[in-house]
Design a protein around this motif. Structure first.
Motif, PDB file in Angstrom:
ATOM      1  N   ARG A  52       0.851  -1.197   0.000  1.00 30.66           N
ATOM      2  CA  ARG A  52       0.000   0.000   0.000  1.00 30.66           C
ATOM      3  C   ARG A  52       0.882   1.240   0.000  1.00 30.66           C
ATOM      4  N   PRO A  53       1.455   1.569  -1.159  1.00 30.52           N
ATOM      5  CA  PRO A  53       2.354   2.717  -1.199  1.00 30.52           C
ATOM      6  C   PRO A  53       1.625   4.036  -0.975  1.00 30.52           C
ATOM      7  N   GLY A  54       2.293   4.912  -0.239  1.00 28.73           N
ATOM      8  CA  GLY A  54       1.802   6.272  -0.088  1.00 28.73           C
ATOM      9  C   GLY A  54       2.378   7.126  -1.203  1.00 28.73           C
ATOM     10  N   LEU A  55       2.155   8.413  -1.111  1.00 29.52           N
ATOM     11  CA  LEU A  55       2.672   9.359  -2.094  1.00 29.52           C
ATOM     12  C   LEU A  55       3.365  10.508  -1.371  1.00 29.52           C
ATOM     13  N   VAL A  56       4.555  10.853  -1.846  1.00 28.69           N
ATOM     14  CA  VAL A  56       5.274  12.021  -1.334  1.00 28.69           C
ATOM     15  C   VAL A  56       5.666  12.900  -2.510  1.00 28.69           C
ATOM     16  N   ALA A 129      -6.344  14.218  -8.923  1.00 31.57           N
ATOM     17  CA  ALA A 129      -6.454  14.503  -7.485  1.00 31.57           C
ATOM     18  C   ALA A 129      -7.193  13.388  -6.755  1.00 31.57           C
ATOM     19  N   GLU A 130      -8.228  12.843  -7.371  1.00 30.53           N
ATOM     20  CA  GLU A 130      -8.986  11.778  -6.694  1.00 30.53           C
ATOM     21  C   GLU A 130      -8.158  10.491  -6.570  1.00 30.53           C
ATOM     22  N   GLU A 131      -7.320  10.199  -7.564  1.00 29.96           N
ATOM     23  CA  GLU A 131      -6.437   9.034  -7.478  1.00 29.96           C
ATOM     24  C   GLU A 131      -5.408   9.210  -6.361  1.00 29.96           C
ATOM     25  N   ALA A 132      -4.825  10.395  -6.304  1.00 24.94           N
ATOM     26  CA  ALA A 132      -3.826  10.675  -5.267  1.00 24.94           C
ATOM     27  C   ALA A 132      -4.464  10.593  -3.886  1.00 24.94           C
ATOM     28  N   ALA A 133      -5.629  11.193  -3.721  1.00 29.78           N
ATOM     29  CA  ALA A 133      -6.307  11.182  -2.423  1.00 29.78           C
ATOM     30  C   ALA A 133      -6.658   9.758  -1.998  1.00 29.78           C
ATOM     31  N   ALA A 134      -7.081   8.929  -2.937  1.00 32.67           N
ATOM     32  CA  ALA A 134      -7.428   7.539  -2.607  1.00 32.67           C
ATOM     33  C   ALA A 134      -6.205   6.767  -2.119  1.00 32.67           C
ATOM     34  N   VAL A 136      -3.404   8.132  -0.783  1.00 33.37           N
ATOM     35  CA  VAL A 136      -2.945   8.760   0.465  1.00 33.37           C
ATOM     36  C   VAL A 136      -3.828   8.340   1.639  1.00 33.37           C
ATOM     37  N   ALA A 137      -5.118   8.226   1.420  1.00 34.89           N
ATOM     38  CA  ALA A 137      -6.069   7.937   2.500  1.00 34.89           C
ATOM     39  C   ALA A 137      -5.812   6.602   3.191  1.00 34.89           C
ATOM     40  N   VAL A 138      -5.247   5.635   2.481  1.00 37.59           N
ATOM     41  CA  VAL A 138      -5.085   4.293   3.063  1.00 37.59           C
ATOM     42  C   VAL A 138      -3.639   3.919   3.370  1.00 37.59           C
ATOM     43  N   ALA A 139      -2.705   4.797   3.060  1.00 38.66           N
ATOM     44  CA  ALA A 139      -1.285   4.464   3.215  1.00 38.66           C
ATOM     45  C   ALA A 139      -0.749   4.900   4.580  1.00 38.66           C
ATOM     46  N   ILE A 140       0.012   3.993   5.186  1.00 41.49           N
ATOM     47  CA  ILE A 140       0.681   4.258   6.462  1.00 41.49           C
ATOM     48  C   ILE A 140       2.066   3.622   6.377  1.00 41.49           C
ATOM     49  N   GLY A 141       3.058   4.369   6.797  1.00 41.06           N
ATOM     50  CA  GLY A 141       4.432   3.872   6.812  1.00 41.06           C
ATOM     51  C   GLY A 141       5.049   4.068   8.174  1.00 41.06           C
ATOM     52  N   LYS A 142       6.347   3.857   8.261  1.00 41.32           N
ATOM     53  CA  LYS A 142       6.998   3.935   9.574  1.00 41.32           C
ATOM     54  C   LYS A 142       7.004   5.345  10.147  1.00 41.32           C
TER      55      LYS A 142
END
Length: 189
Positions: A52-56, A129-134, A136-142
């Motif tokens: 579940r990759p996030g986005l930076v 924007a909706e793809e990025a938000a989706a 980001v909403a589920v991603a958690i990292g260290k």
């Protein structure tokens, strides 16, 4: 205005703007042309996992980007470059570049910065924007939930008087989403 070619400048467009991590002699708002701030880097460690990759943020081609330029004392140049390489080139998703930036006082100076490597596996491309938000909403990292990173970034940009309409749209979509991050999906690193 004349530019001293021996001056060393660093351009920041994300957390580097408010958390540079190095000493500097001067700090000015600046604009880089031909690149834009974008949530285009898949984060597999700090703000997500490979499942579940996030986005930076990355500096991607197209448009222009308002950020911060830091003038570093010549004697500190090598140490600052070493620090930035350790900070920014961990997975080599960024390429180190020197590019001209326009300072808020009208000077154009060459500045060291880090742009996205579009051929890297972590490059997410231009997302809606909706793809990025989706994502980001589920991603958690260290380093925590990806949504915290995005909202913190936007807060700092606003405090600095920098508008990023696309990032604001991502944040608005995050706020509208009903599902908070599921911490049980965190894989620990």
């Amino acid at each position: 205005m004349a530019v001293d070619m021996d001056e060393f400048w660093v351009f920041g467009y994300g957390s580097l703007m408010w958390n540079p991590g190095f000493r500097f002699e001067e700090k000015l708002t600046a604009r880089a042309f031909g690149y834009r701030r974008s949530l285009c880097v898949r984060s597999w460690v700090h703000r997500g996992t490979e499942l579940r990759p996030g986005l930076v943020l990355g500096l991607d081609y197209g448009g222009s980007c308002v950020g911060t330029a830091f003038r570093v004392e010549s004697a500190q140049k090598t140490g600052v470059i070493d620090y930035l390489r350790e900070r920014e080139l961990v997975t080599h998703v960024y390429k180190e570049r020197t590019m001209p930036v326009l300072l808020s006082d009208g000077r154009r100076v060459p500045a060291l910065t880090y742009v996205i490597d579009r051929s890297h596996a972590q490059y997410a491309g231009a997302l809606r924007a909706e793809e990025a938000a989706a994502a980001v909403a589920v991603a958690i990292g260290k380093s925590g939930p990806n949504s915290e990173y995005v909202l913190n970034t936007l807060q700092h940009l606003r405090e600095m008087g920098i508008r990023d309409h696309w990032l604001e749209e991502v944040a608005a979509r995050l706020a509208a989403s009903e599902a908070p991050p599921d911490r049980s999906l965190h894989a620990g690193g």
